[in-house]
Design a protein around this motif. Structure first.
Motif, PDB file in Angstrom:
ATOM      1  N   PHE A 204      15.796  -4.998 -29.893  1.00  0.00           N
ATOM      2  CA  PHE A 204      16.945  -5.161 -30.341  1.00  0.00           C
ATOM      3  C   PHE A 204      16.956  -5.992 -31.647  1.00  0.00           C
ATOM      4  N   SER A 205      15.989  -6.283 -32.130  1.00  0.00           N
ATOM      5  CA  SER A 205      15.788  -7.396 -33.074  1.00  0.00           C
ATOM      6  C   SER A 205      16.456  -7.251 -34.474  1.00  0.00           C
TER       7      SER A 205
ATOM      8  N   LYS B 267      17.780 -13.991 -24.767  1.00  0.00           N
ATOM      9  CA  LYS B 267      17.774 -13.699 -25.763  1.00  0.00           C
ATOM     10  C   LYS B 267      16.210 -13.225 -26.090  1.00  0.00           C
ATOM     11  N   ASP B 268      15.308 -13.939 -25.601  1.00  0.00           N
ATOM     12  CA  ASP B 268      14.038 -13.603 -25.828  1.00  0.00           C
ATOM     13  C   ASP B 268      13.531 -12.109 -25.287  1.00  0.00           C
ATOM     14  N   LYS B 269      14.268 -11.928 -24.240  1.00  0.00           N
ATOM     15  CA  LYS B 269      14.006 -10.459 -23.699  1.00  0.00           C
ATOM     16  C   LYS B 269      14.521  -9.450 -24.593  1.00  0.00           C
ATOM     17  N   LEU B 270      15.993  -9.788 -25.159  1.00  0.00           N
ATOM     18  CA  LEU B 270      16.462  -8.848 -25.855  1.00  0.00           C
ATOM     19  C   LEU B 270      15.601  -8.792 -27.192  1.00  0.00           C
TER      20      LEU B 270
ATOM     21  N   SER C  13      17.693 -14.258 -35.925  1.00  0.00           N
ATOM     22  CA  SER C  13      16.475 -15.125 -35.060  1.00  0.00           C
ATOM     23  C   SER C  13      16.634 -16.384 -35.386  1.00  0.00           C
ATOM     24  N   LYS C  14      17.896 -16.790 -35.471  1.00  0.00           N
ATOM     25  CA  LYS C  14      18.152 -18.134 -35.469  1.00  0.00           C
ATOM     26  C   LYS C  14      17.559 -19.077 -34.288  1.00  0.00           C
TER      27      LYS C  14
END
Lengths: 361, 389
Positions: B109-110, B101-104, B115-116
């Motif tokens: 792609f934020s 998720k961090d990499k994405l 950003s839960k």
């Protein structure tokens, strides 16, 4: 020691060509003329025929639930230190040196008053009418207890070995977790065994190698089974060409396949295995007399003989491990508790739900 | 009993020894391992927060459940609610174990992703997000840091709970997990640790290795063994499924310091309020015949018995002690024999001699009845002397 009768006897090789040099401490001549050293446990020495032949490999199969192999290793290492035999110790623990602090101290020898009666007991008591024809001829009795304190000490497990003795001893420690690959361990072993190479002059010094829990899952090489087998095979060949003895312990359940496990067992000269016993087990307490005192079982699978093709067949192969008065380790034969004649019915009744009887005769 | 295990975890470790380690393993058939794990977690937590345990802090490595689950669980039982951050830390390996998720998020792609994952829950102190479960060394150093942070650098000890070692084994190798557990056990500041494992997900070697490294093993088993009758299978199958979703049997093997293994069986029942353990009377005997060989009776004599045996006078002419040969013919007593011999009426010539020995407190008595009176007194002849060879 030559018998008067014309049976074949083998001349024991002298320790050194010059008969004036004393034999090295801790070494004696065993069956078939091989030099033997002690394991540190008197009962085990007796079962193995006096001791362990120099140049052989003892394999101990641990039980993953019990630390009994540490007892065997401790006695083995302590005996080596007492006889000033250099030692190489490898273990997967964080600090192998700490284990040296748990080596037991020897019990000083006491005078043995009962040796003569033991001699008598071993002679065959002939009680029939042909006894008059037997003159002074006696059965050949090998005296096990002659000078056994020089060869095998009794150890007090509560006391640890004198620090000075440990400090003066030549002990190399290897941490198996740091071993990247087994080739480096093999080089280390061959460097250690180099001074003990067999020469024409006879044995001056014997070395000991002790490897604990060789296939522990936290060691880096533990996935490569064939490398481990190769290491053991090369260690054994190094031992054969030097005056040293090695004891390796491993856990068969952790080795990945049963075929590797079988090969491992076949590589051993002397193979022992340890089993643990359940605690507070009423069935076993009824079955064995000494259940309260013993804490494990030792099974002897194979006894090594280096220059004979005659196998050693023991009367009983499973022995119980006991610590007498919390001090000394002894091995005893298993004895069945006397079965109550009237209790036979009730025994059958309460174990009705279980399948066959525990033992069948 | 499960109490024994809880006490073992609570009491922790003695100086110079490895910390007690509990392995809980379950299978697909009876997948209630999570409940058992939570039970031990709760009991250890209550001991820690009330100060009864050796360890003063707990580090939970959460793979299978989010940290808020554990916080809620503790809150619902009322354990140490006020001061959670004083004694517990939860390593969050659930939300983003591999850092994807961090990499994405970082790669732009934020907009789509919420950003839960970055929100810390209300007990922010307690959690610690960990993104690199493939690196067991990093995980272990994080655990040590958190633990030391809890109990201080001195002699304080903390406990470790790993939610699911199965998840850990999925990401790293058995070697890393073994060395992680070994390092935890041998660390100076760890009091106890326990972890859960789903045994049908792994090779037998992995399970045996972890059992080798642990000091207590609690295995979950179904209560009834599966029925083999094909006709009733369907009914039984459903019934068992239902039963196994609530009840089961716990088979515990505890390694004791004297080298023996304590084997215990208990039945447990999962209810709303928690889990209840009921000790089971051992109806089934543990099969010991695999361990023991054929055991003989003790045929060896003690020293006293040997002495007594040596004192028995044998009824043969030659005692082997150099005395004159005295022929004893059963008619009268001999000088040095016990006095209990009485002449019996001779029934017939072929009455066989009976020799009975009985040791009554050290005296041997031998009743020797000679075959017949007609034999010559000196029967000392060697029968082979007749042969002419």
């Amino acid at each position: 020691m030559m018998a008067a009768t014309g049976t074949f006897t083998r001349n024991p090789k002298s320790f050194s060509h010059s008969r004036h040099a004393p034999p090295p401490p801790g070494l004696k001549i065993g069956p078939n003329g091989t030099p033997i050293v002690s394991t540190g446990i008197q009962d085990l020495d007796q079962l193995l025929g006096g001791g362990v032949p120099v140049g052989s490999l003892i394999m101990v199969m641990e039980d993953s639930e019990a630390p009994h192999h540490l007892l065997l290793l401790r006695n083995f290492m302590s005996q080596g230190v007492l006889h000033r035999q250099p030692l190489l110790y490898a273990s997967p623990a964080h600090s192998p040196r700490a284990f040296l602090g748990t080596l037991p101290a020897p019990i000083p020898p006491r005078t043995h008053l009962h040796t003569p009666s033991q001699q008598q007991e071993e002679d065959l008591r002939i009680a029939w009418q042909y006894k008059k024809y037997f003159g002074n001829e006696q059965m050949f009795v090998e005296s096990h207890r002659g000078n056994h304190w020089d060869f095998c000490n009794e150890f007090d497990l509560r006391k640890s070995l004198d620090r000075q003795l440990l400090g003066a001893a030549h002990i190399d420690c290897v941490n198996l977790q740091d071993v990247e690959d087994l080739a480096s361990l093999r080089d280390r072993c061959s460097a250690f065994l180099a001074p003990f190479a067999r020469t024409e002059e006879g044995i001056t010094c014997v070395g000991r190698v002790a490897i604990q829990s060789f296939c522990s899952p936290q060691c880096r090489y533990s996935n490569s089974d064939w490398d481990m087998l190769f290491f053991i095979k090369s260690l054994r060949s190094m031992l054969r060409s030097s005056n040293a003895v090695a004891m390796i312990t491993f856990t068969p359940s952790v080795v990945s396949s049963s075929s590797v496990c079988m090969r491992w067992q076949h590589l051993a000269d002397t193979l022992l295995s340890l089993r643990t016993i359940p605690d507070d087990d009423k069935e076993m307490a009824k079955l064995l007399t000494d259940y309260q005192d013993m804490f494990g079982l030792l099974h002897i699978h194979k006894v090594g003989r280096l220059n004979s093709q005659v196998p050693v067949i023991l009367e009983a192969t499973t022995y119980s491990l006991k610590v007498i008065r919390r001090k000394t380790l002894v091995l005893e034969r298993l004895n069945q508790a006397p079965v109550d004649a009237s209790g036979g019915g009730s025994l059958g009744g309460c174990s009705g739900s279980s399948s066959a009887r525990l033992l069948d005769f | 009993m499960a109490d024994l295990v809880c006490r073992g975890l609570r009491d922790g470790v003695l100086e110079g020894e490895y910390a007690p380690a509990l392995l809980i393993k379950d299978t697909l058939q009876i997948s209630l391992g999570v409940h058992v794990f939570n039970h031990f977690l709760l009991s250890l937590s209550s001991n820690i927060s009330s100060g009864k345990a050796q360890s003063r802090g707990l580090v939970v490595v959460a793979f299978a459940c989010p940290p808020c689950f554990y916080v809620d669980l503790l809150r619902s039982r009322g354990i140490g609610v006020a001061s959670l951050s004083n004694w517990i830390r939860i390593v969050d390996c659930y939300s983003d174990p591999l850092g994807w998720k961090d990499k994405l998020l970082n790669s732009g792609f934020s907009a789509q992703l919420s950003s839960k994952s970055h929100d810390k829950s209300s007990v922010g102190d307690v959690e610690c997000l960990f993104r690199d479960v493939g690196d067991a060394e990093k995980l272990s150093s994080l655990v040590f840091d958190l633990g030391r942070g809890l109990v201080g650098p001195g002699k304080g000890r903390f406990s470790v709970a790993i939610d699911s070692a199965s998840e850990l084994l999925r990401h790293t190798s058995l070697l890393s997990v073994s060395s992680l557990i070994n390092n935890l056990r041998s660390h100076d500041q760890v009091a106890s640790l326990f972890w859960l494992l789903h045994s049908d997900l792994h090779e037998p070697r992995a399970i045996l290795s972890l059992e080798y490294l642990s000091s207590m093993v609690a295995g979950l088993e179904p209560i009834a063994s599966p029925s083999t009758d094909a006709q009733r299978n369907h009914h039984n199958h459903l019934f068992q499924l239902e039963q196994n979703s609530r009840r089961g049997k716990l088979h515990m093997r505890l390694k004791r310091r004297n080298g023996r293994v304590k084997i215990l069986f208990e039945e447990f029942d999962v209810e709303q309020g928690g889990i209840k353990f009921v000790p089971v009377s051992l109806g089934n005997a543990i099969r010991n015949d695999a361990i023991l060989p054929k055991v003989q009776f003790n045929l060896q004599l003690t020293d006293k018995e040997r002495g007594d045996r040596a004192k028995v006078i044998l009824p043969f002419e030659h005692q082997g002690n150099g005395e004159d040969i005295k022929i004893y013919d059963g008619r009268g007593p001999i000088a040095d024999a016990p006095k209990n011999i009485f002449p019996t009426p001779r029934l017939d010539e072929s009455a066989s001699a009976t020799i009975t020995t009985s040791s009554n407190g050290g005296k041997g008595e031998i009743h020797y009845f000679r075959d017949s009176d007609e034999e010559a007194l000196d029967t000392d002849e060697d029968p082979d002397d007749d042969l002419d060879i």
